[in-house]
Design an enzyme around this catalytic site. Sequence first.
Site, short mmCIF file in Angstrom:
data_model
loop_
_atom_site.label_atom_id
_atom_site.label_comp_id
_atom_site.label_asym_id
_atom_site.label_seq_id
_atom_site.Cartn_x
_atom_site.Cartn_y
_atom_site.Cartn_z
CG ASP A 40 -2.05 0.85 1.16
OD1 ASP A 40 -2.20 1.55 0.12
OD2 ASP A 40 -2.86 0.98 2.29
CB THR A 131 0.54 -13.26 2.65
OG1 THR A 131 1.25 -12.66 1.52
CG2 THR A 131 -0.51 -14.17 2.14
P1 ADP Z 1 -1.42 -7.06 3.99
O1 ADP Z 1 -1.71 -5.98 5.02
O2 ADP Z 1 -2.66 -7.16 2.99
O3 ADP Z 1 -1.09 -8.26 4.49
P2 ADP Z 1 1.15 -6.27 3.05
O4 ADP Z 1 1.34 -5.18 2.21
O5 ADP Z 1 1.74 -6.11 4.43
O6 ADP Z 1 -0.53 -6.38 2.83
O7 ADP Z 1 1.48 -7.50 2.39
C1 ADP Z 1 1.15 -8.11 1.12
C2 ADP Z 1 2.23 -8.55 0.38
O8 ADP Z 1 2.69 -7.65 -0.32
C3 ADP Z 1 3.37 -9.39 0.99
O9 ADP Z 1 3.68 -10.56 0.42
C4 ADP Z 1 4.69 -8.24 0.82
O10 ADP Z 1 5.72 -8.85 0.70
C5 ADP Z 1 4.07 -7.84 -0.62
N1 ADP Z 1 4.37 -6.76 -0.99
C6 ADP Z 1 5.06 -5.36 -0.31
N2 ADP Z 1 5.77 -4.75 -1.23
C7 ADP Z 1 5.39 -5.09 -2.63
C8 ADP Z 1 5.60 -4.63 -3.93
N3 ADP Z 1 6.30 -3.36 -4.13
N4 ADP Z 1 5.12 -5.19 -4.85
C9 ADP Z 1 4.69 -6.59 -4.76
N5 ADP Z 1 4.25 -7.01 -3.41
C10 ADP Z 1 4.79 -6.44 -2.26
#
Ligand code: ADP
Length: 182
Positions: A40, A131
């Site tokens: 996010d 995740t």
């Molecule tokens: P949530 O709150 O839904 O768990 P997070 O952002 O904490 O969301 O994590 C969701 C997934 O996105 C995790 O596997 C994280 O490693 C991954 N993630 C973080 N940054 C990026 C990025 N720039 N591109 C793709 N995936 C990402």
Amino acid sequence: MKINIKENTLELMLGDITKQATEAIVNAANGTLLGGGGVDGAIHKAAGPELLVECKRIRKGLLKGELLSTGKAVMTGGYSLPAKFVIHTVGPVWQGGANDEERLLSDCYRNSLQLSLDNNINSISFPSISTGVYRFPVKPASEIALRSILEFLDQNHLGKVIMMLYSERDFDVYQSSLKKLL
Ligand code: ADP
């Protein structure tokens, strides 16, 4: 790994979703739509401040000041991102599995795909929703994500779907889940 489902494709990739040039990318947002950490934060940073302005407008207007419910999805522009659109969906926080987490996670994928279809979007990239900070274990999350996408692509003509994994470990888990599901 890339597979065909009728006239659609599903590809697993390793990398940063903010660099993806599919028409839409999906944000694992929270109900406030005001940004946060993880993917996010990365999406808001890469898109620039106008994304937050549009998110605030959606909160006030479409959502009448309420939070975006878990499992639901809304769409904004992509601003400085290579993607034209961002689909924001709210994944469930993992609470042990007995609080409807499976269905809510599946809703995130289905509602995001349906929103793409409704807006004639032909390519979309997903992160691994829930995740990260929301602690949904990757193996069951990968099975739910892939099953939801495969079912949708079996019934609809969308185009290209990418699952964008951010670590080799996640990529390996998603790859073995996909092999198991096929
Ligand atoms: P949530 O709150 O839904 O768990 P997070 O952002 O904490 O969301 O994590 C969701 C997934 O996105 C995790 O596997 C994280 O490693 C991954 N993630 C973080 N940054 C990026 C990025 N720039 N591109 C793709 N995936 C990402």
